[in-house]
Design a protein around this motif. Structure first.
Motif, PDB file in Angstrom:
ATOM      1  N   ARG A 184       0.833  -1.210   0.000  1.00 46.34           N
ATOM      2  CA  ARG A 184       0.000   0.000   0.000  1.00 46.34           C
ATOM      3  C   ARG A 184       0.869   1.262   0.000  1.00 46.34           C
ATOM      4  N   ILE A 185       1.950   1.227   0.759  1.00 41.30           N
ATOM      5  CA  ILE A 185       2.885   2.360   0.786  1.00 41.30           C
ATOM      6  C   ILE A 185       3.516   2.550  -0.587  1.00 41.30           C
TER       7      ILE A 185
ATOM      8  N   ASP B 102      10.067   6.208   7.759  1.00 45.44           N
ATOM      9  CA  ASP B 102      10.571   6.901   8.952  1.00 45.44           C
ATOM     10  C   ASP B 102       9.461   7.721   9.609  1.00 45.44           C
ATOM     11  N   LYS B 103       8.655   8.393   8.788  1.00 47.50           N
ATOM     12  CA  LYS B 103       7.533   9.175   9.317  1.00 47.50           C
ATOM     13  C   LYS B 103       6.518   8.270  10.014  1.00 47.50           C
ATOM     14  N   LEU B 104       6.214   7.147   9.394  1.00 50.59           N
ATOM     15  CA  LEU B 104       5.245   6.218   9.962  1.00 50.59           C
ATOM     16  C   LEU B 104       5.730   5.648  11.293  1.00 50.59           C
ATOM     17  N   CYS B 105       7.009   5.249  11.333  1.00 51.04           N
ATOM     18  CA  CYS B 105       7.556   4.670  12.560  1.00 51.04           C
ATOM     19  C   CYS B 105       7.637   5.711  13.680  1.00 51.04           C
ATOM     20  N   ALA B 106       7.949   6.952  13.322  1.00 54.91           N
ATOM     21  CA  ALA B 106       7.993   8.019  14.323  1.00 54.91           C
ATOM     22  C   ALA B 106       6.593   8.281  14.882  1.00 54.91           C
TER      23      ALA B 106
ATOM     24  N   GLY C 186       4.790  -1.108  17.548  1.00 49.80           N
ATOM     25  CA  GLY C 186       3.548  -1.809  17.248  1.00 49.80           C
ATOM     26  C   GLY C 186       3.239  -1.796  15.756  1.00 49.80           C
ATOM     27  N   GLU C 187       1.982  -2.086  15.433  1.00 46.95           N
ATOM     28  CA  GLU C 187       1.572  -2.274  14.044  1.00 46.95           C
ATOM     29  C   GLU C 187       1.357  -0.948  13.316  1.00 46.95           C
ATOM     30  N   ILE C 188       1.831  -0.888  12.077  1.00 48.95           N
ATOM     31  CA  ILE C 188       1.532   0.232  11.179  1.00 48.95           C
ATOM     32  C   ILE C 188       0.297  -0.178  10.392  1.00 48.95           C
ATOM     33  N   THR C 189      -0.833   0.430  10.690  1.00 45.94           N
ATOM     34  CA  THR C 189      -2.105   0.007  10.117  1.00 45.94           C
ATOM     35  C   THR C 189      -2.401   0.717   8.800  1.00 45.94           C
ATOM     36  N   THR C 190      -3.397   0.207   8.110  1.00 39.47           N
ATOM     37  CA  THR C 190      -3.863   0.828   6.870  1.00 39.47           C
ATOM     38  C   THR C 190      -4.315   2.259   7.120  1.00 39.47           C
TER      39      THR C 190
ATOM     40  N   ILE D 270      -1.345   4.558   7.492  1.00 38.85           N
ATOM     41  CA  ILE D 270      -0.710   4.810   6.191  1.00 38.85           C
ATOM     42  C   ILE D 270      -1.493   5.860   5.413  1.00 38.85           C
ATOM     43  N   ASP D 271      -2.816   5.703   5.375  1.00 34.63           N
ATOM     44  CA  ASP D 271      -3.652   6.649   4.631  1.00 34.63           C
ATOM     45  C   ASP D 271      -3.600   8.048   5.243  1.00 34.63           C
ATOM     46  N   ARG D 272      -3.367   8.118   6.553  1.00 28.97           N
ATOM     47  CA  ARG D 272      -3.337   9.413   7.232  1.00 28.97           C
ATOM     48  C   ARG D 272      -1.989  10.110   7.091  1.00 28.97           C
ATOM     49  N   ILE D 273      -0.905   9.349   7.080  1.00 31.85           N
ATOM     50  CA  ILE D 273       0.433   9.925   7.170  1.00 31.85           C
ATOM     51  C   ILE D 273       1.153  10.012   5.827  1.00 31.85           C
ATOM     52  N   VAL D 274       1.039   8.962   5.026  1.00 28.02           N
ATOM     53  CA  VAL D 274       1.840   8.880   3.799  1.00 28.02           C
ATOM     54  C   VAL D 274       1.351   9.884   2.755  1.00 28.02           C
ATOM     55  N   VAL D 275       2.289  10.604   2.167  1.00 23.30           N
ATOM     56  CA  VAL D 275       1.976  11.560   1.103  1.00 23.30           C
ATOM     57  C   VAL D 275       2.048  10.842  -0.237  1.00 23.30           C
ATOM     58  N   LYS D 276       0.946  10.853  -0.967  1.00 22.00           N
ATOM     59  CA  LYS D 276       0.912  10.180  -2.261  1.00 22.00           C
ATOM     60  C   LYS D 276       1.662  10.986  -3.305  1.00 22.00           C
TER      61      LYS D 276
END
Length: 349
Positions: free
Chosen positions: A175-176, A192-196, A201-205, A208-214
Motif C-alpha cells: 500500500r505504501i 521513517d515518518k510512519l515509525c515516528a 507496534g503495528e503500522i495500520t492501513t 498509512i492513509d493518514r500519514i503517507v503523502v501520495k
C-alpha cells in the motif's frame, strides 16, 4: 571485465578484492549511493584518509582527477579516488580523450570509483555513455543498479520497520509503494515518518492513509479509478486537490493518459490471445508490471470502443494544453467531464 551484479559487488567489498575501476550507475539512487559509500570507505581504508581517500564532484576537471589517481598512497597498500556525477555526455572532445587515457592507465595502487547519484543515462541513444561503459568494462567493472521489484521493496520495508520496532505487513508495505512509487529514498522517508508516528507496534492501513503523502502517479491513478467508475464527486475532488497542490496540468494529463494506454494495451493483448503481462515484452514496464495487472482490473468495466473514445479525448486535451488554447484548468475540467460521460455510457448501456 564484464558487468557484475550487486551481489558480486558486495562480495568484492567484503573481501577487499578490488578492481582498479568501478562505475556505478542506474535508476535506484538510494542503493547506488549506499553501495558507493561502502565501496569508497573500504577501498580508501582507515590509514591517513586525507591522503588515501580523495573525492571529486561534477565540477572537477579530468586533469585534477588524473593527478589524484596517479599519486601514490601514503603508508598504505592502496588509495581510493571517488568521482560523483561526472557528466561524460557533456565533455568536450579533448576532455573525453583525457578521460579515456586516464581510465586506461590507472595504477594498481589506486581504486577509481565513478558513480552517478543524480545523473540519469539514456542508454539507448547516448553514444558517449555507451563508449564509456564499454571502456570501463574493459579496464574494470560496471554495476547497473536498477529499480527493485515490488516484492523486493515490500520485503525491504517490512525488514526496515522491524528494525525500528514496528510491525508492517506485506499487504500494507504494498500500500505504501502504491502511494509513493518505487523510489527507495522516498519509501524509506515515508517509513521513517510512519515509525515516528506509531513509535512501536503495528503500522495500520488507517495510519498509512493518514500519514503517507501520495506521489503524483498515485493521485492521478485515484483520479482514473474515479473516472472509470463514473464517480463524478470523487473525480472532481481529486482534480481539485491536484490543482491545490500546484501540479502541472501537462504532467497530470501525461500520467492519466498512461493509465488509459495501459488499459488499452492490456485489452488488445488479451483479445489477441496473449497474457496480461505481454505488453511488458514490447514496452518499458521494467519493475512496473503491476501497472498491467491494475489496468486489467480497471479496464474490465469498459469496452474497447469506450477505451478508444477516451484515448481520443485525451489526445484532444493534450493538443489544447500544448497549444495554450484557453485556461488550462478549464481544459482539464472539460476533459474529466468528457471522460466521465464516456464511462457513464458504459453503465447506461
Amino acid at each position: 571485465m564484464p558487468e557484475i551484479t550487486e551481489a558480486e559487488l558486495k562480495k568484492q567489498i567484503e573481501k577487499s578484492n578490488f578492481s582498479r575501476l568501478y562505475f556505478l550507475h542506474g535508476q535506484e539512487k538510494y542503493l547506488l549511493a549506499l553501495y558507493a559509500k561502502k565501496l569508497i570507505a573500504k577501498a580508501g581504508g582507515t590509514a591517513f584518509p586525507d591522503f588515501n581517500l580523495q573525492r571529486f564532484g561534477d565540477t572537477a576537471s579530468i586533469d585534477e582527477i588524473a593527478s589524484a589517481v596517479e599519486a601514490l598512497p601514503f603508508m598504505a597498500e592502496r588509495k581510493c579516488v571517488a568521482v560523483s556525477d561526472l557528466n561524460v555526455e557533456g565533455l568536450r572532445a579533448q576532455e573525453s580523450a583525457k578521460l579515456e587515457e586516464l581510465v586506461k592507465s590507472i595504477p594498481d595502487s589506486t581504486v577509481l570509483v565513478f558513480f552517478l547519484p543524480s545523473i540519469e543515462i539514456d542508454y539507448k541513444t547516448n553514444k558517449k555513455w555507451k563508449k564509456f561503459i564499454t571502456l570501463a568494462n574493459e579496464v574494470g567493472v560496471t554495476v547497473h543498479i536498477g529499480r527493485c521489484s515490488t516484492p523486493e521493496l515490500e520485503k525491504a520495508l517490512c525488514s526496515a520497520a522491524a528494525k525500528r520496532g514496528c510491525e508492517l505487513s506485506r499487504q500494507n508495505a504494498g500500500r505504501i509503494i502504491r502511494s509513493c512509487g518505487n523510489s527507495m529514498q522516498t519509501l524509506f522517508n515515508e517509513l521513517d515518518k510512519l515509525c515516528a508516528y506509531v513509535q512501536e507496534g503495528e503500522i495500520t492501513t488507517q495510519t498509512i492513509d493518514r500519514i503517507v503523502v501520495k506521489n503524483l502517479e498515485a493521485r492521478v491513478y485515484d483520479l482514473s479509478k474515479a473516472i472509470v467508475s463514473a464517480d463524478y464527486d470523487r473525480a472532481y475532488k481529486v482534480l481539485d486537490l491536484l490543482f491545490q497542490q500546484n501540479e502541472e496540468p501537462v504532467s497530470v494529463l501525461a500520467v492519466l493518459s498512461s493509465a488509459y494506454v495501459d488499459m488499452y494495451r492490456v485489452r488488445m493483448s488479451v483479445q489477441g490471445g496473449f497474457g496480461v503481462t505481454e505488453p511488458a515484452k514490447h514496452f518499458d514496464y521494467a519493475r512496473k508490471e503491476f501497472r498491467l495487472t491494475n489496468a486489467e482490473r480497471d479496464a474490465a468495466r469498459l469496452t474497447t470502443s469506450i477505451l478508444r473514445q477516451s484515448l481520443q479525448a485525451l489526445l484532444n486535451a493534450d493538443t489544447a494544453l500544448k497549444s495554450a488554447r484557453g485556461d488550462r484548468r478549464i481544459v482539464m475540467e472539460k476533459l474529466i467531464a468528457e471522460l466521465l460521460l464516456i464511462a457513464e455510457k458504459e453503465r447506461v448501456g
